[in-house]
Design a protein around this motif. Structure first.
Motif, PDB file in Angstrom:
ATOM      1  N   GLY A 129     -12.540   7.582  14.520  1.00 32.43           N
ATOM      2  CA  GLY A 129     -11.435   6.986  13.786  1.00 32.43           C
ATOM      3  C   GLY A 129     -10.455   6.224  14.645  1.00 32.43           C
ATOM      4  O   GLY A 129      -9.383   5.842  14.181  1.00 32.43           O
ATOM      5  N   GLN A 130     -10.803   5.971  15.908  1.00 35.30           N
ATOM      6  CA  GLN A 130      -9.925   5.220  16.800  1.00 35.30           C
ATOM      7  C   GLN A 130      -9.999   3.724  16.491  1.00 35.30           C
ATOM      8  O   GLN A 130     -11.059   3.195  16.149  1.00 35.30           O
ATOM      9  N   LEU A 131      -8.867   3.044  16.634  1.00 35.26           N
ATOM     10  CA  LEU A 131      -8.788   1.612  16.384  1.00 35.26           C
ATOM     11  C   LEU A 131      -8.475   0.876  17.685  1.00 35.26           C
ATOM     12  O   LEU A 131      -8.282   1.490  18.733  1.00 35.26           O
ATOM     13  N   ILE A 132      -8.417  -0.440  17.614  1.00 37.48           N
ATOM     14  CA  ILE A 132      -8.231  -1.244  18.823  1.00 37.48           C
ATOM     15  C   ILE A 132      -6.874  -0.961  19.467  1.00 37.48           C
ATOM     16  O   ILE A 132      -6.724  -1.044  20.691  1.00 37.48           O
ATOM     17  N   SER A 133      -5.869  -0.588  18.679  1.00 41.52           N
ATOM     18  CA  SER A 133      -4.553  -0.274  19.245  1.00 41.52           C
ATOM     19  C   SER A 133      -4.617   0.929  20.168  1.00 41.52           C
ATOM     20  O   SER A 133      -3.893   0.987  21.173  1.00 41.52           O
ATOM     21  N   ASN A 134      -5.474   1.898  19.858  1.00 37.98           N
ATOM     22  CA  ASN A 134      -5.615   3.060  20.738  1.00 37.98           C
ATOM     23  C   ASN A 134      -6.223   2.677  22.076  1.00 37.98           C
ATOM     24  O   ASN A 134      -5.856   3.229  23.115  1.00 37.98           O
ATOM     25  N   GLN A 135      -7.144   1.710  22.071  1.00 39.73           N
ATOM     26  CA  GLN A 135      -7.741   1.256  23.321  1.00 39.73           C
ATOM     27  C   GLN A 135      -6.735   0.463  24.149  1.00 39.73           C
ATOM     28  O   GLN A 135      -6.714   0.565  25.381  1.00 39.73           O
ATOM     29  N   ILE A 136      -5.883  -0.300  23.488  1.00 39.52           N
ATOM     30  CA  ILE A 136      -4.826  -1.021  24.203  1.00 39.52           C
ATOM     31  C   ILE A 136      -3.887  -0.038  24.880  1.00 39.52           C
ATOM     32  O   ILE A 136      -3.519  -0.202  26.055  1.00 39.52           O
ATOM     33  N   VAL A 157      -7.946   0.147   3.605  1.00 37.12           N
ATOM     34  CA  VAL A 157      -6.617   0.690   3.302  1.00 37.12           C
ATOM     35  C   VAL A 157      -5.886  -0.220   2.314  1.00 37.12           C
ATOM     36  O   VAL A 157      -5.224   0.250   1.377  1.00 37.12           O
ATOM     37  N   THR A 158      -6.011  -1.532   2.489  1.00 36.08           N
ATOM     38  CA  THR A 158      -5.356  -2.474   1.584  1.00 36.08           C
ATOM     39  C   THR A 158      -5.926  -2.358   0.171  1.00 36.08           C
ATOM     40  O   THR A 158      -5.173  -2.377  -0.816  1.00 36.08           O
ATOM     41  N   ILE A 159      -7.236  -2.214   0.054  1.00 40.26           N
ATOM     42  CA  ILE A 159      -7.859  -2.087  -1.278  1.00 40.26           C
ATOM     43  C   ILE A 159      -7.395  -0.811  -1.968  1.00 40.26           C
ATOM     44  O   ILE A 159      -7.025  -0.826  -3.155  1.00 40.26           O
ATOM     45  N   PHE A 160      -7.380   0.299  -1.241  1.00 37.67           N
ATOM     46  CA  PHE A 160      -6.934   1.556  -1.853  1.00 37.67           C
ATOM     47  C   PHE A 160      -5.455   1.507  -2.219  1.00 37.67           C
ATOM     48  O   PHE A 160      -5.042   2.042  -3.264  1.00 37.67           O
ATOM     49  N   CYS A 161      -4.643   0.882  -1.376  1.00 36.44           N
ATOM     50  CA  CYS A 161      -3.229   0.735  -1.717  1.00 36.44           C
ATOM     51  C   CYS A 161      -3.045  -0.110  -2.976  1.00 36.44           C
ATOM     52  O   CYS A 161      -2.164   0.169  -3.805  1.00 36.44           O
ATOM     53  N   ALA A 162      -3.896  -1.138  -3.147  1.00 35.69           N
ATOM     54  CA  ALA A 162      -3.815  -1.970  -4.351  1.00 35.69           C
ATOM     55  C   ALA A 162      -4.231  -1.180  -5.589  1.00 35.69           C
ATOM     56  O   ALA A 162      -3.575  -1.249  -6.639  1.00 35.69           O
ATOM     57  N   LEU A 163      -5.309  -0.412  -5.481  1.00 34.60           N
ATOM     58  CA  LEU A 163      -5.783   0.359  -6.627  1.00 34.60           C
ATOM     59  C   LEU A 163      -4.784   1.443  -7.041  1.00 34.60           C
ATOM     60  O   LEU A 163      -4.609   1.722  -8.236  1.00 34.60           O
ATOM     61  N   LEU A 164      -4.152   2.075  -6.061  1.00 34.26           N
ATOM     62  CA  LEU A 164      -3.189   3.129  -6.364  1.00 34.26           C
ATOM     63  C   LEU A 164      -1.789   2.565  -6.636  1.00 34.26           C
ATOM     64  O   LEU A 164      -1.036   3.129  -7.449  1.00 34.26           O
ATOM     65  N   GLY A 165      -1.435   1.502  -5.972  1.00 37.13           N
ATOM     66  CA  GLY A 165      -0.075   0.995  -6.059  1.00 37.13           C
ATOM     67  C   GLY A 165       0.211   0.157  -7.283  1.00 37.13           C
ATOM     68  O   GLY A 165       1.349   0.164  -7.779  1.00 37.13           O
ATOM     69  N   TYR A 166      -0.791  -0.556  -7.789  1.00 39.05           N
ATOM     70  CA  TYR A 166      -0.533  -1.422  -8.949  1.00 39.05           C
ATOM     71  C   TYR A 166      -0.113  -0.611 -10.177  1.00 39.05           C
ATOM     72  O   TYR A 166       0.909  -0.916 -10.806  1.00 39.05           O
ATOM     73  N   PRO A 167      -0.867   0.435 -10.578  1.00 46.51           N
ATOM     74  CA  PRO A 167      -0.410   1.238 -11.727  1.00 46.51           C
ATOM     75  C   PRO A 167       0.952   1.891 -11.483  1.00 46.51           C
ATOM     76  O   PRO A 167       1.767   1.987 -12.412  1.00 46.51           O
ATOM     77  N   LEU A 175       0.184  -4.430   8.904  1.00 48.37           N
ATOM     78  CA  LEU A 175       0.637  -3.164   9.475  1.00 48.37           C
ATOM     79  C   LEU A 175      -0.541  -2.286   9.876  1.00 48.37           C
ATOM     80  O   LEU A 175      -0.484  -1.563  10.878  1.00 48.37           O
ATOM     81  N   SER A 176      -1.626  -2.340   9.115  1.00 49.10           N
ATOM     82  CA  SER A 176      -2.803  -1.526   9.431  1.00 49.10           C
ATOM     83  C   SER A 176      -3.453  -1.965  10.734  1.00 49.10           C
ATOM     84  O   SER A 176      -4.009  -1.140  11.468  1.00 49.10           O
ATOM     85  N   LEU A 177      -3.392  -3.263  11.038  1.00 49.14           N
ATOM     86  CA  LEU A 177      -4.050  -3.757  12.242  1.00 49.14           C
ATOM     87  C   LEU A 177      -3.462  -3.146  13.512  1.00 49.14           C
ATOM     88  O   LEU A 177      -4.190  -2.912  14.481  1.00 49.14           O
ATOM     89  N   GLY A 178      -2.161  -2.895  13.515  1.00 44.42           N
ATOM     90  CA  GLY A 178      -1.524  -2.395  14.727  1.00 44.42           C
ATOM     91  C   GLY A 178      -1.236  -0.920  14.710  1.00 44.42           C
ATOM     92  O   GLY A 178      -0.461  -0.441  15.551  1.00 44.42           O
ATOM     93  N   TYR A 179      -1.841  -0.165  13.791  1.00 43.20           N
ATOM     94  CA  TYR A 179      -1.533   1.257  13.700  1.00 43.20           C
ATOM     95  C   TYR A 179      -2.084   2.008  14.903  1.00 43.20           C
ATOM     96  O   TYR A 179      -3.226   1.801  15.302  1.00 43.20           O
TER      97      TYR A 179
END
Length: 391
Positions: A342-349, A182-192, A326-330
């Protein structure tokens, strides 16, 4: 005297803020850290067993007093209506322990004076008593071990959980991977986009900033629902591709209720958090450096790579760390569009907090996630100073 009075007045003004931070932030974190290593539930449910096993070294079978103490604790649990709670709690320690407690308590109600080994032969296994000896201790490392897919072995060592229960390391890896993607895609889209906003005129800049800020004024639930309408198998995108002949009806893209859908929606939600810090850095850059590079004969790409990009590095680092953290705790987005993969560790918590009620394990998982976030926050100053990591 006047300075001291002013200082006291200043402290009194910020005192409500400090109280709010302690009650709403520091207090819950401290409670979470404590619950991850302090679990007195079994000690309260089986106090006699805990006392009887406190002097047992774990070799062979425990003394006869341990059998009598456990039997007394089981009878007390039945009388107090806590047998089901005890079975559920012990089943977290080892699968099948709950059925042992259910069967034993049912048999005790019919044969109050019978011995445990006569009621169920599993009471003759040393492993059962080793689990009771470790589980009835209020302070335990079992939750952290479980968070790393480990457990305390029958002999007292540490071993891996059964394959069917090894899920948390994979979830942590998936969470870190999704945050990085997510961070890489945000950088590629957000920089321009940030560059276009910084270089545009006043009117166009207001329009572009409005487009960037618009997601903040829209409910997260509404945005997720809109993406579901767009990306599901019978959604707008797939219907358009099928209608145009680019895809067959049986070739529809699986873009929702999987990891792909989670990444797409998270990029859309978190993109402003990358654009805004980078835009603030770009607007403060003097144009003289770029003009000087061009006047010395440097080509546009060389000027961008060697002059402009290094100057914007603090904004890139700040935006990237903000998006990554922010992505870590989504939680909401993976729960709505993530499906099974597509579940992350926050969903298990959240699952352990709300459904399984295993708060100790949820606290351990949250503590590990908090440690990762704090580590990133400590690395951030090194990233933003001098445009890179410092030794």
């Amino acid at each position: 005297m006047m300075i001291a009075r002013t200082t006291r007045t200043g402290w009194l003004l910020v005192l409500p803020l400090f109280a709010f931070i302690i009650v709403a932030f520091i207090g819950p974190i401290a409670l979470m850290l404590a619950r991850s290593v302090y679990d007195p539930e079994l000690a309260e449910l089986m106090p006699r067993t805990r006392t009887a096993l406190s002097t047992w070294n774990g070799d062979g079978m425990p003394p006869a007093s341990a059998f009598d103490s456990t039997q007394a604790d089981l009878r007390a649990a039945v009388q107090q209506g806590r047998a089901g709670r005890l079975a559920l709690r012990l089943n977290r320690e080892q699968s099948g322990f709950g059925s042992l407690i259910d069967r034993t308590t049912t048999a005790l109600s019919l044969q109050p004076t019978a011995r445990l080994a006569d009621l169920d032969p599993r009471w003759g296994a040393p492993a059962i008593w080793q689990i009771l000896a470790s589980g009835t201790q209020p302070f335990t490392a079992s939750h952290f071990l479980n968070a790393f897919d480990l457990k305390i072995a029958a002999g007292g060592g540490i071993e891996f959980q059964d394959k069917s229960r090894r899920i948390y390391v994979e979830l942590f890896v998936r969470t870190l991977s999704v945050a990085a993607i997510v961070t890489i895609f945000c950088a590629l889209l957000g920089y321009p986009l940030a560059h276009a906003i910084a270089r545009s005129g006043p009117r166009l800049r207001l329009v572009l900033l409005f487009v960037v800020m618009l997601p903040f004024w829209t409910s997260l639930l509404v945005r997720a629902t809109a993406w579901i309408v767009l990306l599901q198998r019978r959604g707008v995108l797939n219907e358009a591709l099928v209608a145009s002949g680019l895809l067959g009806d049986n070739q529809r893209l699986a873009l929702m209720y999987n990891l792909t859908g989670t990444v797409i929606v998270m990029v859309h939600v978190l993109l402003p958090f990358f654009v805004l810090p980078l835009y603030s850095v770009m607007t403060g850059l003097p144009g003289a450096y770029v003009r000087a590079s061009a006047s010395l004969g440097a080509r546009p790409f060389y000027t961008f790579w060697r002059v402009y990009l290094p100057l914007t590095y603090p904004g890139i680092a700040s935006g990237s760390v903000l998006v990554f953290v922010l992505s870590l705790g989504y939680y909401v987005t993976p729960a709505l569009v993530g499906g099974r993969t597509g579940q992350l560790i926050s969903n298990q918590i959240a699952f352990h907090m709300q459904k399984s009620l295993n708060w100790g394990l949820a606290a351990a998982l949250g503590s590990i996630l908090l440690t990762i976030v704090v580590a990133i926050a400590l690395i951030l100053p090194r990233l933003t100073q001098r445009g890179g990591l410092r030794a």
